[in-house]
Design a protein around this motif. Structure first.
Motif, PDB file in Angstrom:
ATOM      1  N   LYS A   1      15.800 -18.579   6.417  1.00 55.35           N
ATOM      2  CA  LYS A   1      15.663 -18.168   5.016  1.00 55.35           C
ATOM      3  C   LYS A   1      15.628 -19.387   4.099  1.00 55.35           C
ATOM      4  O   LYS A   1      14.871 -19.429   3.123  1.00 55.35           O
ATOM      5  N   ALA A   2      16.450 -20.395   4.406  1.00 59.40           N
ATOM      6  CA  ALA A   2      16.475 -21.605   3.593  1.00 59.40           C
ATOM      7  C   ALA A   2      15.147 -22.350   3.668  1.00 59.40           C
ATOM      8  O   ALA A   2      14.793 -23.102   2.753  1.00 59.40           O
ATOM      9  N   LEU A   3      14.410 -22.140   4.751  1.00 59.65           N
ATOM     10  CA  LEU A   3      13.106 -22.775   4.904  1.00 59.65           C
ATOM     11  C   LEU A   3      11.983 -21.938   4.303  1.00 59.65           C
ATOM     12  O   LEU A   3      10.817 -22.314   4.404  1.00 59.65           O
ATOM     13  N   GLY A   4      12.340 -20.831   3.680  1.00 59.91           N
ATOM     14  CA  GLY A   4      11.350 -20.031   2.966  1.00 59.91           C
ATOM     15  C   GLY A   4      10.953 -18.733   3.624  1.00 59.91           C
ATOM     16  O   GLY A   4      10.149 -17.967   3.072  1.00 59.91           O
ATOM     17  N   ALA A   5      11.496 -18.435   4.800  1.00 63.32           N
ATOM     18  CA  ALA A   5      11.186 -17.165   5.459  1.00 63.32           C
ATOM     19  C   ALA A   5      11.879 -16.018   4.722  1.00 63.32           C
ATOM     20  O   ALA A   5      12.962 -16.197   4.161  1.00 63.32           O
TER      21      ALA A   5
END
Length: 207
Positions: free
Chosen positions: A137-141
């Protein structure tokens, strides 16, 4: 295990980067960018510092003898050079669509790292790590009903110590196994060894 707070701070910092990097002459880089409110300067020394180079050649990767990293980390993952890393800083990193990831363990990162890189050790991206969904999630997922959508995920440049180690290779393949699109991952094979050999700016140099 990497805490959610540390990871979030590292990743969010990429969204506050703006920069200008130019090659003033063939083979020389000079420029600056702002990352997490601090100005980062990239330059190339007239000659490589042998002490800085030496710190990245302690071969502790677990290989019997000398490791030689593969030219390609995974299918559809582009292997890039220093010029492309500098362009990445000037574009994706500065506009918040990309992240520069150090895949080494914290003990290796303590020796020095690329400016504006975030630490995500390859050992954290495993199915057993309960924080793996938070990392993605932190990587944009985006997560919906237990499934991930990677359409808004950031473009990643993954590096490690260099061609004699396999940390970046392991992280790239672990991310792909977790569903991250290979087309959104780039592999900087040269890593700290080649970066330092070229005399490019390195941060966090320990004594």
């Amino acid at each position: 295990m990497l805490s959610r707070t540390v990871l979030t701070v590292a990743v969010v910092g990429a969204f506050f980067a703006s920069q200008t990097i130019a090659q003033t002459t063939a083979g020389a880089a000079d420029g600056s960018f702002t990352y997490q409110g601090q100005q980062k300067n990239i330059s190339q020394a007239s000659s490589a510092d042998t002490a800085t180079m030496a710190r990245f050649y302690d071969l502790r990767d677990g290989c019997e003898g000398l490791c030689i990293a593969p030219d390609i980390a995974a299918n559809d993952v582009e292997t890039i050079t220093e010029n492309t890393v500098l362009a990445f800083m000037a574009n994706e990193l500065s506009n918040g669509t990309g992240l520069l990831i150090d895949s080494r363990l914290p003990s290796d990162r303590a020796l020095g790292y690329l400016p504006a890189s975030a630490s995500i050790p390859h050992t954290l991206v495993t199915p057993e790590n309960l924080l793996l969904p938070e990392i993605l999630k932190a990587l944009g997922a985006r997560s919906l009903l237990g499934a991930f959508n990677f359409s808004d995920a950031m473009t990643l440049v993954v590096f490690d110590t260099g061609p004699t180690t396999m940390d970046a290779h392991h992280l790239v393949n672990a991310l792909i196994a977790a569903g991250y699109p290979a087309a959104k991952i780039k592999y900087y094979r040269g890593g700290m060894q080649v970066w330092a050999t070229l005399g490019l700016t390195t941060e966090g140099l320990s004594s």
